[in-house]
Motif scaffolding. Structure first.
Motif, PDB file in Angstrom:
ATOM      1  N   GLN A   1       0.822  -1.208   0.000  1.00 46.24           N
ATOM      2  CA  GLN A   1       0.000   0.000   0.000  1.00 46.24           C
ATOM      3  C   GLN A   1       0.855   1.256   0.000  1.00 46.24           C
ATOM      4  O   GLN A   1       0.511   2.246  -0.648  1.00 46.24           O
ATOM      5  N   ALA A   2       1.973   1.239   0.704  1.00 41.43           N
ATOM      6  CA  ALA A   2       2.858   2.409   0.732  1.00 41.43           C
ATOM      7  C   ALA A   2       3.422   2.701  -0.651  1.00 41.43           C
ATOM      8  O   ALA A   2       3.485   3.871  -1.071  1.00 41.43           O
ATOM      9  N   LYS A   3       3.830   1.667  -1.371  1.00 39.35           N
ATOM     10  CA  LYS A   3       4.368   1.859  -2.723  1.00 39.35           C
ATOM     11  C   LYS A   3       3.284   2.349  -3.682  1.00 39.35           C
ATOM     12  O   LYS A   3       3.534   3.209  -4.520  1.00 39.35           O
ATOM     13  N   ILE A   4       2.082   1.812  -3.559  1.00 41.83           N
ATOM     14  CA  ILE A   4       0.971   2.254  -4.409  1.00 41.83           C
ATOM     15  C   ILE A   4       0.601   3.700  -4.075  1.00 41.83           C
ATOM     16  O   ILE A   4       0.361   4.514  -4.970  1.00 41.83           O
ATOM     17  N   ALA A   5       0.577   4.037  -2.799  1.00 44.46           N
ATOM     18  CA  ALA A   5       0.256   5.417  -2.396  1.00 44.46           C
ATOM     19  C   ALA A   5       1.315   6.394  -2.899  1.00 44.46           C
ATOM     20  O   ALA A   5       0.993   7.504  -3.340  1.00 44.46           O
ATOM     21  N   GLU A   6       2.567   5.974  -2.862  1.00 44.78           N
ATOM     22  CA  GLU A   6       3.665   6.828  -3.339  1.00 44.78           C
ATOM     23  C   GLU A   6       3.549   7.075  -4.843  1.00 44.78           C
ATOM     24  O   GLU A   6       3.765   8.187  -5.308  1.00 44.78           O
ATOM     25  N   ARG A   7       3.206   6.046  -5.587  1.00 47.05           N
ATOM     26  CA  ARG A   7       3.150   6.142  -7.045  1.00 47.05           C
ATOM     27  C   ARG A   7       1.860   6.766  -7.560  1.00 47.05           C
ATOM     28  O   ARG A   7       1.870   7.578  -8.472  1.00 47.05           O
ATOM     29  N   TRP A   8       0.712   6.374  -6.984  1.00 49.25           N
ATOM     30  CA  TRP A   8      -0.580   6.812  -7.515  1.00 49.25           C
ATOM     31  C   TRP A   8      -1.432   7.606  -6.543  1.00 49.25           C
ATOM     32  O   TRP A   8      -2.592   7.892  -6.836  1.00 49.25           O
ATOM     33  N   GLN A   9      -0.925   7.909  -5.380  1.00 55.79           N
ATOM     34  CA  GLN A   9      -1.666   8.657  -4.366  1.00 55.79           C
ATOM     35  C   GLN A   9      -2.978   7.962  -3.983  1.00 55.79           C
ATOM     36  O   GLN A   9      -3.988   8.602  -3.725  1.00 55.79           O
ATOM     37  N   ARG A  10      -2.957   6.654  -3.951  1.00 54.10           N
ATOM     38  CA  ARG A  10      -4.102   5.855  -3.499  1.00 54.10           C
ATOM     39  C   ARG A  10      -3.828   5.491  -2.044  1.00 54.10           C
ATOM     40  O   ARG A  10      -3.006   4.647  -1.756  1.00 54.10           O
TER      41      ARG A  10
ATOM     42  N   CYS B   1      -9.198   2.067  -2.736  1.00 51.36           N
ATOM     43  CA  CYS B   1      -9.006   2.871  -3.945  1.00 51.36           C
ATOM     44  C   CYS B   1      -8.163   2.159  -4.998  1.00 51.36           C
ATOM     45  O   CYS B   1      -8.017   2.657  -6.106  1.00 51.36           O
ATOM     46  N   SER B   2      -7.588   1.026  -4.638  1.00 45.10           N
ATOM     47  CA  SER B   2      -6.689   0.317  -5.552  1.00 45.10           C
ATOM     48  C   SER B   2      -7.446  -0.398  -6.653  1.00 45.10           C
ATOM     49  O   SER B   2      -8.583  -0.839  -6.478  1.00 45.10           O
ATOM     50  N   GLN B   3      -6.775  -0.505  -7.773  1.00 46.87           N
ATOM     51  CA  GLN B   3      -7.295  -1.268  -8.904  1.00 46.87           C
ATOM     52  C   GLN B   3      -6.333  -2.416  -9.177  1.00 46.87           C
ATOM     53  O   GLN B   3      -5.214  -2.442  -8.662  1.00 46.87           O
ATOM     54  N   ARG B   4      -6.764  -3.336 -10.001  1.00 45.47           N
ATOM     55  CA  ARG B   4      -5.913  -4.475 -10.313  1.00 45.47           C
ATOM     56  C   ARG B   4      -4.571  -4.027 -10.878  1.00 45.47           C
ATOM     57  O   ARG B   4      -3.531  -4.582 -10.564  1.00 45.47           O
ATOM     58  N   LYS B   5      -4.591  -3.008 -11.720  1.00 47.89           N
ATOM     59  CA  LYS B   5      -3.354  -2.542 -12.354  1.00 47.89           C
ATOM     60  C   LYS B   5      -2.328  -2.071 -11.322  1.00 47.89           C
ATOM     61  O   LYS B   5      -1.130  -2.195 -11.542  1.00 47.89           O
ATOM     62  N   HIS B   6      -2.793  -1.540 -10.194  1.00 49.60           N
ATOM     63  CA  HIS B   6      -1.860  -1.075  -9.165  1.00 49.60           C
ATOM     64  C   HIS B   6      -1.136  -2.254  -8.520  1.00 49.60           C
ATOM     65  O   HIS B   6       0.082  -2.202  -8.308  1.00 49.60           O
ATOM     66  N   LEU B   7      -1.876  -3.307  -8.226  1.00 46.52           N
ATOM     67  CA  LEU B   7      -1.270  -4.483  -7.608  1.00 46.52           C
ATOM     68  C   LEU B   7      -0.364  -5.206  -8.602  1.00 46.52           C
ATOM     69  O   LEU B   7       0.719  -5.676  -8.245  1.00 46.52           O
ATOM     70  N   ALA B   8      -0.790  -5.273  -9.871  1.00 45.55           N
ATOM     71  CA  ALA B   8       0.043  -5.898 -10.908  1.00 45.55           C
ATOM     72  C   ALA B   8       1.332  -5.096 -11.095  1.00 45.55           C
ATOM     73  O   ALA B   8       2.415  -5.670 -11.269  1.00 45.55           O
ATOM     74  N   TRP B   9       1.227  -3.770 -11.049  1.00 46.99           N
ATOM     75  CA  TRP B   9       2.404  -2.914 -11.155  1.00 46.99           C
ATOM     76  C   TRP B   9       3.379  -3.208 -10.026  1.00 46.99           C
ATOM     77  O   TRP B   9       4.590  -3.321 -10.253  1.00 46.99           O
ATOM     78  N   PHE B  10       2.871  -3.356  -8.811  1.00 48.31           N
ATOM     79  CA  PHE B  10       3.743  -3.649  -7.678  1.00 48.31           C
ATOM     80  C   PHE B  10       4.491  -4.958  -7.914  1.00 48.31           C
ATOM     81  O   PHE B  10       5.707  -5.030  -7.728  1.00 48.31           O
TER      82      PHE B  10
ATOM     83  N   LEU C   1      -4.876 -12.120  -0.864  1.00 48.01           N
ATOM     84  CA  LEU C   1      -5.706 -11.789   0.306  1.00 48.01           C
ATOM     85  C   LEU C   1      -6.349 -10.415   0.141  1.00 48.01           C
ATOM     86  O   LEU C   1      -7.524 -10.219   0.473  1.00 48.01           O
ATOM     87  N   LEU C   2      -5.566  -9.450  -0.343  1.00 46.66           N
ATOM     88  CA  LEU C   2      -6.116  -8.110  -0.576  1.00 46.66           C
ATOM     89  C   LEU C   2      -7.270  -8.173  -1.577  1.00 46.66           C
ATOM     90  O   LEU C   2      -8.315  -7.553  -1.364  1.00 46.66           O
TER      91      LEU C   2
ATOM     92  N   ALA D   1     -12.800  -8.810  -5.137  1.00 43.79           N
ATOM     93  CA  ALA D   1     -12.504  -8.640  -6.554  1.00 43.79           C
ATOM     94  C   ALA D   1     -12.101  -9.985  -7.150  1.00 43.79           C
ATOM     95  O   ALA D   1     -11.402 -10.761  -6.509  1.00 43.79           O
ATOM     96  N   PRO D   2     -12.510 -10.265  -8.369  1.00 41.22           N
ATOM     97  CA  PRO D   2     -12.202 -11.551  -8.998  1.00 41.22           C
ATOM     98  C   PRO D   2     -10.826 -11.572  -9.675  1.00 41.22           C
ATOM     99  O   PRO D   2     -10.618 -12.292 -10.642  1.00 41.22           O
ATOM    100  N   TRP D   3      -9.891 -10.798  -9.186  1.00 41.27           N
ATOM    101  CA  TRP D   3      -8.578 -10.677  -9.819  1.00 41.27           C
ATOM    102  C   TRP D   3      -7.741 -11.916  -9.565  1.00 41.27           C
ATOM    103  O   TRP D   3      -7.744 -12.480  -8.488  1.00 41.27           O
ATOM    104  N   ILE D   4      -6.972 -12.299 -10.576  1.00 38.69           N
ATOM    105  CA  ILE D   4      -6.066 -13.441 -10.467  1.00 38.69           C
ATOM    106  C   ILE D   4      -4.647 -12.938 -10.654  1.00 38.69           C
ATOM    107  O   ILE D   4      -4.360 -12.200 -11.600  1.00 38.69           O
ATOM    108  N   PHE D   5      -3.764 -13.345  -9.754  1.00 43.87           N
ATOM    109  CA  PHE D   5      -2.356 -12.969  -9.826  1.00 43.87           C
ATOM    110  C   PHE D   5      -1.528 -14.237  -9.811  1.00 43.87           C
ATOM    111  O   PHE D   5      -1.762 -15.142  -9.025  1.00 43.87           O
ATOM    112  N   ASN D   6      -0.539 -14.290 -10.680  1.00 41.30           N
ATOM    113  CA  ASN D   6       0.330 -15.448 -10.779  1.00 41.30           C
ATOM    114  C   ASN D   6       1.683 -15.137 -10.162  1.00 41.30           C
ATOM    115  O   ASN D   6       2.083 -13.980 -10.051  1.00 41.30           O
TER     116      ASN D   6
END
Length: 97
Positions: free
Chosen positions: A33-42, A47-56, A78-79, A85-90
């Motif tokens: 969350q700290a990295k996402i907040a730093e990059r996108w101010q979320r 407020c996060s979207q799948r793209k933010h977690l994939a970016w991390f 877990l997040l 959300a139905p997001w899948i991460f590999n």
């Protein structure tokens, strides 16, 4: 004045396992969350979207060991579960993957 976001409370409904496992997930979620907040101010996971977690995973876990990436993918799953959300991460978020 607003209170800081409580990641432990946010994940409480989906956290299982030993105390050490829960603590690891909370610490990793705070890092994510700290990295996402730093990059996108979320400021919150709400407020996060799948793209933010994939970016991390792609940019911050790229040079980490496979074991480290594995544990972060578990935390990100877990997040996603907490956000319902139905997001899948590999696991394959490393170089050339």
């Amino acid at each position: 004045m607003s209170k800081p976001f409580d990641m432990e409370l946010f994940l409480a409904g989906v956290l299982t396992g030993s105390h050490a496992t829960r603590k690891r997930h909370v610490l990793q979620a705070k890092t994510i969350q700290a990295k996402i907040a730093e990059r996108w101010q979320r400021e919150t996971p709400w407020c996060s979207q799948r793209k933010h977690l994939a970016w991390f995973l792609e940019h911050h876990m790229r040079l980490r060991s496979e074991a480290t990436r594995y544990y972060y993918v578990l935390t990100i799953r877990l997040l996603a579960r907490r956000l319902e959300a139905p997001w899948i991460f590999n696991l394959r978020a490393g170089p050339g993957r």
